[in-house]
Write an enzyme that holds these catalytic residues in place. Sequence first.
Site, PDB file in Angstrom:
ATOM      1  N   THR A   1       0.822  -1.203   0.000  1.00 24.88           N
ATOM      2  CA  THR A   1       0.000   0.000   0.000  1.00 24.88           C
ATOM      3  C   THR A   1       0.859   1.258   0.000  1.00 24.88           C
ATOM      4  OG1 THR A   1      -1.442   1.300   1.471  1.00 24.88           O
ATOM      5  CG2 THR A   1      -0.116  -0.366   2.517  1.00 24.88           C
ATOM      6  N   ASP A   2       0.297   2.346  -0.500  1.00 27.59           N
ATOM      7  CA  ASP A   2       1.027   3.628  -0.447  1.00 27.59           C
ATOM      8  C   ASP A   2       1.078   4.175   0.988  1.00 27.59           C
ATOM      9  OD1 ASP A   2      -1.662   4.351  -0.182  1.00 27.59           O
ATOM     10  OD2 ASP A   2      -1.596   5.932  -1.709  1.00 27.59           O
ATOM     11  N   GLU A   3       0.301   3.542   1.904  1.00 28.04           N
ATOM     12  CA  GLU A   3       0.284   4.050   3.282  1.00 28.04           C
ATOM     13  C   GLU A   3       1.626   3.837   3.984  1.00 28.04           C
ATOM     14  OE1 GLU A   3      -3.245   3.316   5.558  1.00 28.04           O
ATOM     15  OE2 GLU A   3      -4.445   3.033   3.756  1.00 28.04           O
TER      16      GLU A   3
ATOM     17  N   TYR B   1      -1.474  -0.822  11.114  1.00 22.72           N
ATOM     18  CA  TYR B   1      -1.662  -1.427   9.784  1.00 22.72           C
ATOM     19  C   TYR B   1      -0.506  -1.074   8.861  1.00 22.72           C
ATOM     20  CZ  TYR B   1      -3.183  -1.686   4.918  1.00 22.72           C
ATOM     21  OH  TYR B   1      -3.223  -1.924   3.553  1.00 22.72           O
TER      22      TYR B   1
ATOM     23  N   LYS C   1       2.583  -3.379   7.197  1.00 25.22           N
ATOM     24  CA  LYS C   1       2.765  -3.518   5.740  1.00 25.22           C
ATOM     25  C   LYS C   1       4.172  -3.066   5.355  1.00 25.22           C
ATOM     26  CE  LYS C   1       0.324  -4.685   2.974  1.00 25.22           C
ATOM     27  NZ  LYS C   1       0.011  -6.048   2.455  1.00 25.22           N
TER      28      LYS C   1
HETATM   29  N1  LIG Z   1      -7.976  -1.708   0.092  1.00 28.20           N
HETATM   30  C1  LIG Z   1      -7.105  -0.861  -0.459  1.00 28.20           C
HETATM   31  O1  LIG Z   1      -7.476   0.238  -0.864  1.00 28.20           O
HETATM   32  C2  LIG Z   1      -5.653  -1.259  -0.611  1.00 28.20           C
HETATM   33  C3  LIG Z   1      -4.786  -0.375  -1.250  1.00 28.20           C
HETATM   34  C4  LIG Z   1      -3.463  -0.762  -1.453  1.00 28.20           C
HETATM   35  C5  LIG Z   1      -3.042  -2.012  -1.042  1.00 28.20           C
HETATM   36  N2  LIG Z   1      -3.892  -2.846  -0.407  1.00 28.20           N
HETATM   37  C6  LIG Z   1      -3.402  -4.186  -0.021  1.00 28.20           C
HETATM   38  O2  LIG Z   1      -4.095  -5.138  -0.797  1.00 28.20           O
HETATM   39  C7  LIG Z   1      -4.253  -6.338  -0.057  1.00 28.20           C
HETATM   40  C8  LIG Z   1      -5.695  -6.737  -0.014  1.00 28.20           C
HETATM   41  O3  LIG Z   1      -6.461  -5.692   0.595  1.00 28.20           O
HETATM   42  P1  LIG Z   1      -8.041  -5.790   0.688  1.00 28.20           P
HETATM   43  O4  LIG Z   1      -8.555  -4.424   0.819  1.00 28.20           O
HETATM   44  O5  LIG Z   1      -8.550  -6.674  -0.402  1.00 28.20           O
HETATM   45  O6  LIG Z   1      -8.184  -6.553   2.081  1.00 28.20           O
HETATM   46  P2  LIG Z   1      -9.404  -7.388   2.678  1.00 28.20           P
HETATM   47  O7  LIG Z   1      -9.349  -7.151   4.147  1.00 28.20           O
HETATM   48  O8  LIG Z   1     -10.658  -7.118   1.930  1.00 28.20           O
HETATM   49  O9  LIG Z   1      -9.020  -8.906   2.364  1.00 28.20           O
HETATM   50  C9  LIG Z   1      -7.984  -9.576   3.024  1.00 28.20           C
HETATM   51  C10 LIG Z   1      -8.171 -11.080   2.788  1.00 28.20           C
HETATM   52  O10 LIG Z   1      -7.071 -11.757   3.426  1.00 28.20           O
HETATM   53  C11 LIG Z   1      -7.592 -12.855   4.164  1.00 28.20           C
HETATM   54  N3  LIG Z   1      -6.683 -13.104   5.291  1.00 28.20           N
HETATM   55  C12 LIG Z   1      -6.459 -12.311   6.382  1.00 28.20           C
HETATM   56  N4  LIG Z   1      -5.568 -12.888   7.208  1.00 28.20           N
HETATM   57  C13 LIG Z   1      -5.203 -14.062   6.607  1.00 28.20           C
HETATM   58  C14 LIG Z   1      -4.306 -15.106   6.958  1.00 28.20           C
HETATM   59  N5  LIG Z   1      -3.594 -15.065   8.097  1.00 28.20           N
HETATM   60  N6  LIG Z   1      -4.167 -16.149   6.118  1.00 28.20           N
HETATM   61  C15 LIG Z   1      -4.880 -16.218   4.962  1.00 28.20           C
HETATM   62  N7  LIG Z   1      -5.769 -15.264   4.592  1.00 28.20           N
HETATM   63  C16 LIG Z   1      -5.919 -14.201   5.399  1.00 28.20           C
HETATM   64  C17 LIG Z   1      -8.978 -12.411   4.632  1.00 28.20           C
HETATM   65  O11 LIG Z   1      -9.792 -13.527   4.945  1.00 28.20           O
HETATM   66  C18 LIG Z   1      -9.461 -11.641   3.403  1.00 28.20           C
HETATM   67  O12 LIG Z   1     -10.097 -12.490   2.482  1.00 28.20           O
HETATM   68  C19 LIG Z   1      -3.648  -6.072   1.321  1.00 28.20           C
HETATM   69  O13 LIG Z   1      -2.340  -6.599   1.337  1.00 28.20           O
HETATM   70  C20 LIG Z   1      -3.628  -4.561   1.423  1.00 28.20           C
HETATM   71  O14 LIG Z   1      -2.583  -4.123   2.255  1.00 28.20           O
HETATM   72  C21 LIG Z   1      -5.194  -2.505  -0.178  1.00 28.20           C
END
Ligand SMILES: NC(=O)c1ccc[n+]([C@@H]2O[C@H](COP(=O)([O-])OP(=O)(O)OC[C@H]3O[C@@H](n4cnc5c(N)ncnc54)[C@H](O)[C@@H]3O)[C@@H](O)[C@H]2O)c1
Length: 332
Positions: A121-123, A148, A152
């Site tokens: 993430t950009d965070e 969080y 990351k």
């Molecule tokens: N949401 C955003 O805007 C955003 C932006 C940039 C990067 N990201 C990154 O993208 C990725 C996905 O984000 P998201 O928003 O889809 O998250 P989300 O919370 O919707 O989904 C996370 C998934 O990971 C699974 N999970 C959690 N812990 C686990 C474990 N120990 N073992 C196996 N599975 C596990 C959960 O069941 C869920 O299905 C993350 O790495 C996040 O940091 C998100």
Amino acid sequence: MARLLVTGGAGFIGSNFVHHVLDHTDHDVVVLDKLTYAGNLASLDGLPADRFRFVQGDIADPTVVDELVGGVDAVVHYAAESHNDNSLHDPRPFLDTNIIGTYTLLEAVRRHEKRFHHISTDEVYGDLELDDPARFTEHTPYNPSSPYSSTKAGSDLLVRAWVRSFGVQATISNCSNNYGPYQHVEKFIPRQITNVIRGIRPKLYGAGENVRDWIHADDHSSAVLTILDRGVIGETYLIGADGEKNNKDVVELILTLMGQPADAYDHVTDRAGHDLRYAIDSTKLRTDLGWAPQYSDFEAGLAATIDWYRNNEAWWAPTKDGVEAFYASKGQ
Ligand SMILES: NC(=O)c1ccc[n+]([C@@H]2O[C@H](COP(=O)([O-])OP(=O)(O)OC[C@H]3O[C@@H](n4cnc5c(N)ncnc54)[C@H](O)[C@@H]3O)[C@@H](O)[C@H]2O)c1
């Protein structure tokens, strides 16, 4: 054709990626997901059984991870605890999954000599002042604010160290805020959309001046496929679609697109340590790898997302009441 292991594929962005891969490539996909409160198997309904398999398990479990990594060509690692607000109330699961889980995957790809792509993430870069013209680049120093983003950031550094010390074939991407289908209703955009559908007034943290750089989840997916295909091992790529908007403008646009007065929302107490502004410069990804986003019009992407939540109430309704009760208990 390749076999991909997608961790966190039942979450928001992971499930969008799985749909994108199965729709646009001939790759096969295995999803490993623990199905925490954030995972939803319904997000993976209707996928072709001959190209897709789901395994419930924890990325911090070395046995299941080792077995699955051994059977694929590449790992795309989305699984994370991802919600800033939750990390302020209970940081521990963020350390277990984001740090130990990533470490466990890195050890497996190291052992089996498999390609690894790490989603971040950009965070990790902290925030920018509202009036600062700068945007994040691959050279911006890490300065995370919350449990969080700090976990990351730690996971990104583990990946870099495993590339440098053990020759792991990995790339990293840091993306801006995603929106689109299958996003949990605890998150800003779906929360407001589903509030309007339910007749609840949307809630805005503080004055709503915080700026986020929005990208449609499908554009994130195409960028990740591009990096898997043509990315240089050991490199980091920032993913963004020039979608800077402040939260107040986003709430007002949601209300307008849903036929409500633009000011029909309430202000609630701001989040502690709330980052002011994120903005991504994705020049490297565009110039070096030739990627471009498809959703350049945020309003059109948002309207499509509103339609999705209107048409898929069965997907989000079971979690809505619990999320609103939780926020109400925090005065948000
Ligand atoms: N949401 C955003 O805007 C955003 C932006 C940039 C990067 N990201 C990154 O993208 C990725 C996905 O984000 P998201 O928003 O889809 O998250 P989300 O919370 O919707 O989904 C996370 C998934 O990971 C699974 N999970 C959690 N812990 C686990 C474990 N120990 N073992 C196996 N599975 C596990 C959960 O069941 C869920 O299905 C993350 O790495 C996040 O940091 C998100």
